[in-house]
Design a protein around this motif. Structure first.
Motif, PDB file in Angstrom:
ATOM      1  N   PHE A  56      34.617  30.133  42.244  1.00 41.47           N
ATOM      2  CA  PHE A  56      35.915  29.859  41.637  1.00 41.47           C
ATOM      3  C   PHE A  56      36.355  30.973  40.692  1.00 41.47           C
ATOM      4  O   PHE A  56      37.473  30.940  40.183  1.00 41.47           O
ATOM      5  CB  PHE A  56      35.866  28.513  40.905  1.00 41.47           C
ATOM      6  CG  PHE A  56      35.635  27.349  41.824  1.00 41.47           C
ATOM      7  CD1 PHE A  56      36.700  26.664  42.374  1.00 41.47           C
ATOM      8  CD2 PHE A  56      34.350  26.950  42.157  1.00 41.47           C
ATOM      9  CE1 PHE A  56      36.495  25.600  43.226  1.00 41.47           C
ATOM     10  CE2 PHE A  56      34.127  25.887  43.009  1.00 41.47           C
ATOM     11  CZ  PHE A  56      35.209  25.209  43.560  1.00 41.47           C
ATOM     12  N   ARG A  57      35.469  31.940  40.454  1.00 42.75           N
ATOM     13  CA  ARG A  57      35.878  33.092  39.660  1.00 42.75           C
ATOM     14  C   ARG A  57      36.608  34.125  40.517  1.00 42.75           C
ATOM     15  O   ARG A  57      37.187  35.070  39.978  1.00 42.75           O
ATOM     16  CB  ARG A  57      34.638  33.734  39.017  1.00 42.75           C
ATOM     17  CG  ARG A  57      33.884  32.780  38.087  1.00 42.75           C
ATOM     18  CD  ARG A  57      32.809  33.518  37.303  1.00 42.75           C
ATOM     19  NE  ARG A  57      31.960  32.587  36.583  1.00 42.75           N
ATOM     20  CZ  ARG A  57      30.714  32.281  36.932  1.00 42.75           C
ATOM     21  NH1 ARG A  57      30.165  32.869  37.995  1.00 42.75           N
ATOM     22  NH2 ARG A  57      30.009  31.420  36.229  1.00 42.75           N
ATOM     23  N   ILE A  58      36.561  33.960  41.820  1.00 45.25           N
ATOM     24  CA  ILE A  58      37.263  34.857  42.742  1.00 45.25           C
ATOM     25  C   ILE A  58      38.657  34.293  42.983  1.00 45.25           C
ATOM     26  O   ILE A  58      38.809  33.173  43.478  1.00 45.25           O
ATOM     27  CB  ILE A  58      36.496  34.999  44.063  1.00 45.25           C
ATOM     28  CG1 ILE A  58      35.078  35.519  43.808  1.00 45.25           C
ATOM     29  CG2 ILE A  58      37.241  35.923  45.017  1.00 45.25           C
ATOM     30  CD1 ILE A  58      34.193  35.532  45.022  1.00 45.25           C
ATOM     31  N   ARG A  59      39.654  35.045  42.630  1.00 48.28           N
ATOM     32  CA  ARG A  59      41.025  34.517  42.625  1.00 48.28           C
ATOM     33  C   ARG A  59      41.461  34.006  43.992  1.00 48.28           C
ATOM     34  O   ARG A  59      42.067  32.932  44.116  1.00 48.28           O
ATOM     35  CB  ARG A  59      41.975  35.618  42.141  1.00 48.28           C
ATOM     36  CG  ARG A  59      43.391  35.138  41.878  1.00 48.28           C
ATOM     37  CD  ARG A  59      44.208  36.280  41.300  1.00 48.28           C
ATOM     38  NE  ARG A  59      45.577  35.890  41.045  1.00 48.28           N
ATOM     39  CZ  ARG A  59      46.512  36.732  40.609  1.00 48.28           C
ATOM     40  NH1 ARG A  59      46.199  38.001  40.393  1.00 48.28           N
ATOM     41  NH2 ARG A  59      47.739  36.318  40.396  1.00 48.28           N
ATOM     42  N   GLU A  60      41.168  34.780  45.041  1.00 50.36           N
ATOM     43  CA  GLU A  60      41.579  34.355  46.386  1.00 50.36           C
ATOM     44  C   GLU A  60      40.939  33.030  46.777  1.00 50.36           C
ATOM     45  O   GLU A  60      41.596  32.171  47.374  1.00 50.36           O
ATOM     46  CB  GLU A  60      41.206  35.424  47.423  1.00 50.36           C
ATOM     47  CG  GLU A  60      41.997  36.711  47.303  1.00 50.36           C
ATOM     48  CD  GLU A  60      41.319  37.700  46.374  1.00 50.36           C
ATOM     49  OE1 GLU A  60      41.714  38.874  46.384  1.00 50.36           O
ATOM     50  OE2 GLU A  60      40.389  37.299  45.637  1.00 50.36           O
ATOM     51  N   LEU A  61      39.678  32.848  46.436  1.00 55.28           N
ATOM     52  CA  LEU A  61      38.999  31.608  46.796  1.00 55.28           C
ATOM     53  C   LEU A  61      39.535  30.441  45.981  1.00 55.28           C
ATOM     54  O   LEU A  61      39.765  29.348  46.519  1.00 55.28           O
ATOM     55  CB  LEU A  61      37.489  31.755  46.578  1.00 55.28           C
ATOM     56  CG  LEU A  61      36.782  32.830  47.401  1.00 55.28           C
ATOM     57  CD1 LEU A  61      35.271  32.736  47.202  1.00 55.28           C
ATOM     58  CD2 LEU A  61      37.121  32.693  48.880  1.00 55.28           C
ATOM     59  N   ARG A  62      39.706  30.655  44.694  1.00 51.94           N
ATOM     60  CA  ARG A  62      40.202  29.588  43.824  1.00 51.94           C
ATOM     61  C   ARG A  62      41.571  29.081  44.302  1.00 51.94           C
ATOM     62  O   ARG A  62      41.797  27.872  44.423  1.00 51.94           O
ATOM     63  CB  ARG A  62      40.286  30.110  42.384  1.00 51.94           C
ATOM     64  CG  ARG A  62      40.714  29.074  41.363  1.00 51.94           C
ATOM     65  CD  ARG A  62      40.549  29.615  39.959  1.00 51.94           C
ATOM     66  NE  ARG A  62      41.437  30.748  39.673  1.00 51.94           N
ATOM     67  CZ  ARG A  62      41.019  31.996  39.516  1.00 51.94           C
ATOM     68  NH1 ARG A  62      39.735  32.305  39.620  1.00 51.94           N
ATOM     69  NH2 ARG A  62      41.880  32.967  39.225  1.00 51.94           N
ATOM     70  N   ILE A 102      52.249  32.431  52.385  1.00 52.01           N
ATOM     71  CA  ILE A 102      53.555  32.239  51.741  1.00 52.01           C
ATOM     72  C   ILE A 102      54.569  31.702  52.741  1.00 52.01           C
ATOM     73  O   ILE A 102      55.289  30.726  52.480  1.00 52.01           O
ATOM     74  CB  ILE A 102      54.047  33.568  51.133  1.00 52.01           C
ATOM     75  CG1 ILE A 102      53.153  33.972  49.956  1.00 52.01           C
ATOM     76  CG2 ILE A 102      55.498  33.449  50.679  1.00 52.01           C
ATOM     77  CD1 ILE A 102      53.461  35.354  49.405  1.00 52.01           C
ATOM     78  N   SER A 103      54.644  32.337  53.917  1.00 52.44           N
ATOM     79  CA  SER A 103      55.599  31.911  54.944  1.00 52.44           C
ATOM     80  C   SER A 103      55.320  30.485  55.401  1.00 52.44           C
ATOM     81  O   SER A 103      56.239  29.667  55.532  1.00 52.44           O
ATOM     82  CB  SER A 103      55.527  32.867  56.134  1.00 52.44           C
ATOM     83  OG  SER A 103      56.314  32.399  57.202  1.00 52.44           O
ATOM     84  N   GLY A 104      54.041  30.151  55.623  1.00 52.42           N
ATOM     85  CA  GLY A 104      53.695  28.806  56.061  1.00 52.42           C
ATOM     86  C   GLY A 104      54.072  27.752  55.042  1.00 52.42           C
ATOM     87  O   GLY A 104      54.560  26.664  55.393  1.00 52.42           O
ATOM     88  N   SER A 105      53.853  28.050  53.770  1.00 52.62           N
ATOM     89  CA  SER A 105      54.217  27.103  52.714  1.00 52.62           C
ATOM     90  C   SER A 105      55.728  26.900  52.660  1.00 52.62           C
ATOM     91  O   SER A 105      56.210  25.771  52.481  1.00 52.62           O
ATOM     92  CB  SER A 105      53.707  27.602  51.363  1.00 52.62           C
ATOM     93  OG  SER A 105      52.307  27.757  51.368  1.00 52.62           O
ATOM     94  N   ARG A 163      50.887  33.649  43.990  1.00 50.91           N
ATOM     95  CA  ARG A 163      49.946  34.190  43.016  1.00 50.91           C
ATOM     96  C   ARG A 163      48.771  34.902  43.667  1.00 50.91           C
ATOM     97  O   ARG A 163      47.945  35.503  42.973  1.00 50.91           O
ATOM     98  CB  ARG A 163      49.430  33.071  42.110  1.00 50.91           C
ATOM     99  CG  ARG A 163      50.501  32.402  41.256  1.00 50.91           C
ATOM    100  CD  ARG A 163      49.871  31.494  40.234  1.00 50.91           C
ATOM    101  NE  ARG A 163      49.000  32.246  39.344  1.00 50.91           N
ATOM    102  CZ  ARG A 163      48.074  31.690  38.562  1.00 50.91           C
ATOM    103  NH1 ARG A 163      47.885  30.384  38.599  1.00 50.91           N
ATOM    104  NH2 ARG A 163      47.321  32.435  37.783  1.00 50.91           N
ATOM    105  N   LEU A 164      48.656  34.822  44.982  1.00 49.63           N
ATOM    106  CA  LEU A 164      47.592  35.549  45.662  1.00 49.63           C
ATOM    107  C   LEU A 164      47.782  37.048  45.470  1.00 49.63           C
ATOM    108  O   LEU A 164      48.917  37.543  45.493  1.00 49.63           O
ATOM    109  CB  LEU A 164      47.596  35.221  47.162  1.00 49.63           C
ATOM    110  CG  LEU A 164      47.101  33.823  47.559  1.00 49.63           C
ATOM    111  CD1 LEU A 164      47.440  33.550  49.016  1.00 49.63           C
ATOM    112  CD2 LEU A 164      45.609  33.686  47.323  1.00 49.63           C
TER     113      LEU A 164
END
Length: 487
Positions: free
Chosen positions: A261-267, A335-338, A469-470
Motif C-alpha cells: 500500500f506504500r506503492i501509489r499505483e497499487l494503493r 481513466i477512460s473506462g471510469s 491521481r495515477l
C-alpha cells in the motif's frame, strides 16, 4: 517453454477462469429446477446458501492463495485449486440433497477462489522473455468479466435444455483437459526457499471477510439490520479485522503486506477495483431485476440482455490490449473506462417503465465498454508495478478487493432501493400487485431504481477521480528475484 507451450498454458488458464466465473452466476438461473428436484417442500429456504457457500469459500481463500503462490510457486497452487474445483463440481452434479449440494458448492468455491486469481499469476509468469506487456493478464480480466455477464443466461439454458446437473457436470471434461494441459506444458519459476506462510493471518482474513459477506448477505433480508444475528456478525467482523491488521504489521511474512500500500499505483488500483466491483454487480443485478419485475421478462430471457455488456467487455478488452502493446499507458484506459462507466450509469438512470429495450441494450453495451477497460488494465497495472517476489499476493489482493466491493455495493444499493421505494407494499411484493396498485408500484420502483443508478454514477465518478491521481509515468516492471528452478 516454447511459444506453443506458452499459448497452450494461457489457453488452459482462460478456460478455467471462464468455468470459475460462470459458476458464480450460473446457479441463480437454475434454482427452480434444483428445488423441484431435491427438496420441493423446504428447499427454497436453503437456496441462498447455494450462492453464499460458493462466494464465502472463494473469498476466504484469496489471501492465502496469493501467499502460497509466492512461497510454493504458481503451478502447484494452480493445479491444487483446479483439482478442488473439479472435485466440487462432480460432487455438485451428483448431489442427492440440498445439504450435499451446499457442502459441495463450498468445496467448489475453495477451488474457484484460486482459479479466479492464481491463473492471473500463472499468465503473468508465462509472458515470453523480454515481453514488455503482460497481455494475458488483461485478457484474463476480460474473460472474467464476460463470463460474469454470460453466467445467468448459460445457467438458464442448461437448466431448460439439459438439466440443472449439467450446469456442474459441464465443468468436468473441460477442467480435466485444462488440468492435463497444465501438467504437461507449464514450467514456471520456483520461488527462493526459506519463506514462510502466515497461516494465522490467513485465518483472520478468512474470518473477517466471511463475517462481512454474511452481514451483506443476511442484513435486511433473512434478518433485520438490528437483529442479534447481524449485530453479532458485525462485531465479529470488526474484531477479526482489527486482529488481522495488527497481524499484518507484526508478522514476518504477512498474508497481505502493508508495503504494497506504500506503492501509489497499487494503493489506487486496489481502491478502484473495489469500487468497480460494487458498480458492476449493481449494473448486472438491478438491470435483471428491472427486466423481470417491471417488464415481465423471464429470468432466462432476461439473461440475454447482458450479451451486449459481455460483447462490449470483450471488444474493448481486445482493443486496449493491442493499444497497450503499442505504448499506450494503463492509466489512459483506467481513466477512460471510469468516464465511460459514469456515462453508462447516467444513461441507466434515465430508465422508465416503458423505456425502449434497445435503449437499455445500448446502456449495457456502454457499461461493457467502460468496465472492459477497467477489468483488463487494472490487473495489468498491478502486475506491472508489484515487486516480483510479491506478484502472487498483489494479484490475489486485487481480486479480493473486487469481491468485497461487490458484496458491499450490492448491499448498499439494495438498502437504498428499499428505503426509497414508497409504493404499495414493498419491493418484494411488487410481482404480486395487480391493476392500479401494480402501476403505482412499478412507477415508485423505477423512480427508486433511477436514484440507485445515479449513486452508481457517483461511484464511477469517484473511480475517475482516483484514476486521475495515477502517476503519468509508466510503471517500471520489477526485476525478478533469483528463481533457479522451474516446476
Amino acid at each position: 517453454m516454447t511459444d506453443t507451450q506458452r499459448k497452450l498454458g494461457i489457453l488452459a488458464c482462460l478456460v478455467t477462469i471462464v468455468l470459475a466465473v460462470l459458476d458464480t452466476q450460473i446457479v441463480s438461473a437454475a434454482t427452480v429446477p434444483i428445488v423441484r428436484d431435491l427438496d420441493p417442500a423446504h428447499g427454497i429456504d436453503k437456496i441462498p446458501w447455494l450462492v453464499s457457500a460458493f462466494s464465502l469459500a472463494s473469498a476466504a481463500m484469496l489471501p492465502l492463495y496469493g501467499r502460497l503462490c509466492d512461497t510454493l510457486g504458481a503451478k502447484p497452487v494452480f493445479l491444487g485449486a483446479l483439482g478442488a474445483f473439479l472435485g466440487g463440481s462432480a460432487l455438485c452434479g451428483a448431489a442427492p440433497s440440498i445439504g450435499w449440494l451446499i457442502a459441495s458448492r463450498a468445496v467448489q468455491g475453495i477451488g474457484a477462489g484460486g482459479l479466479m486469481s492464481v491463473t492471473m499469476v500463472v499468465i503473468a509468469q508465462l509472458a515470453g522473455p523480454g515481453a514488455k506487456k503482460n497481455k494475458g493478464a488483461g485478457t484474463g480480466g476480460i474473460v472474467a468479466g464476460g463470463g460474469m455477464a454470460a453466467g445467468p443466461w448459460l445457467g438458464g439454458f442448461l437448466a431448460d435444455h439439459a438439466g440443472w446437473r449439467w450446469a456442474f457436470y459441464v465443468n468436468v471434461p473441460l477442467g480435466i483437459a485444462a488440468l492435463a494441459t497444465a501438467v504437461v506444458v507449464l514450467k514456471l519459476p520456483r520461488p527462493a526457499t526459506g519463506r514462510s506462510v502466515d497461516f494465522t493471518g490467513a485465518v483472520l482474513a478468512a474470518a473477517f471477510s466471511t463475517a462481512l459477506l454474511l452481514v451483506t448477505e443476511w442484513g435486511g433480508k433473512q434478518y433485520a439490520w438490528t437483529s442479534p444475528q447481524v449485530i453479532s456478525l458485525a462485531l465479529a467482523f470488526a474484531c477479526a479485522l482489527g486482529l488481522f491488521l495488527r497481524r499484518q504489521f507484526t508478522a514476518a511474512e504477512p498474508i497481505l503486506p502493508p508495503s504494497l500500500f506504500r506503492i501509489r499505483e497499487l494503493r489506487l488500483g486496489f481502491a478502484i477495483q473495489g469500487l468497480t466491483g460494487a458498480a458492476m454487480m449493481g449494473a448486472i443485478y438491478y438491470v435483471l431485476v428491472y427486466l423481470q419485475l417491471v417488464r415481465g421478462i423471464s429470468s432466462s430471457s432476461a439473461g440475454l440482455y447482458l450479451i451486449p455488456m459481455a460483447a462490449g467487455i470483450t471488444a474493448v478488452g481486445i482493443a486496449t490490449g493491442r493499444l497497450t502493446e503499442r505504448g499506450w499507458s494503463e492509466r489512459t484506459f483506467v481513466i477512460s473506462g471510469s468516464a465511460v462507466g459514469t456515462a453508462a450509469y447516467l444513461l441507466l438512470a434515465a430508465t422508465g417503465p416503458h423505456t425502449s429495450l434497445w435503449q437499455l441494450r445500448s446502456a449495457l453495451l456502454l457499461v461493457g465498454l467502460g468496465f472492459g477497460q477497467l477489468l483488463g488494465q487494472l490487473i495489468q497495472l498491478v502486475q506491472q508495478t508489484a515487486p516480483r517476489h510479491q506478484l502472487g499476493v498483489a494479484t490475489t489482493a486485487i481480486r479480493f478487493f473486487q469481491t468485497l466491493g461487490g458484496a458491499l455495493g450490492a448491499t448498499l444499493f439494495g438498502t437504498l432501493l428499499n428505503r426509497l421505494y414508497d409504493g404499495p407494499g414493498d419491493v418484494g411484493s411488487l410481482v404480486a400487485l395487480r391493476g392500479a396498485d401494480r402501476v403505482a408500484g412499478v412507477t415508485a420502483y423505477v423512480s427508486a431504481l433511477d436514484t440507485v443508478f445515479l449513486c452508481g454514477a457517483v461511484v464511477m465518478a469517484l473511480c475517475l477521480l482516483l484514476a486521475l491521481r495515477l502517476p503519468r509515468t509508466r510503471p517500471v516492471e520489477a526485476k525478478p528475484v533469483e528463481e533457479p528452478a522451474a516446476v
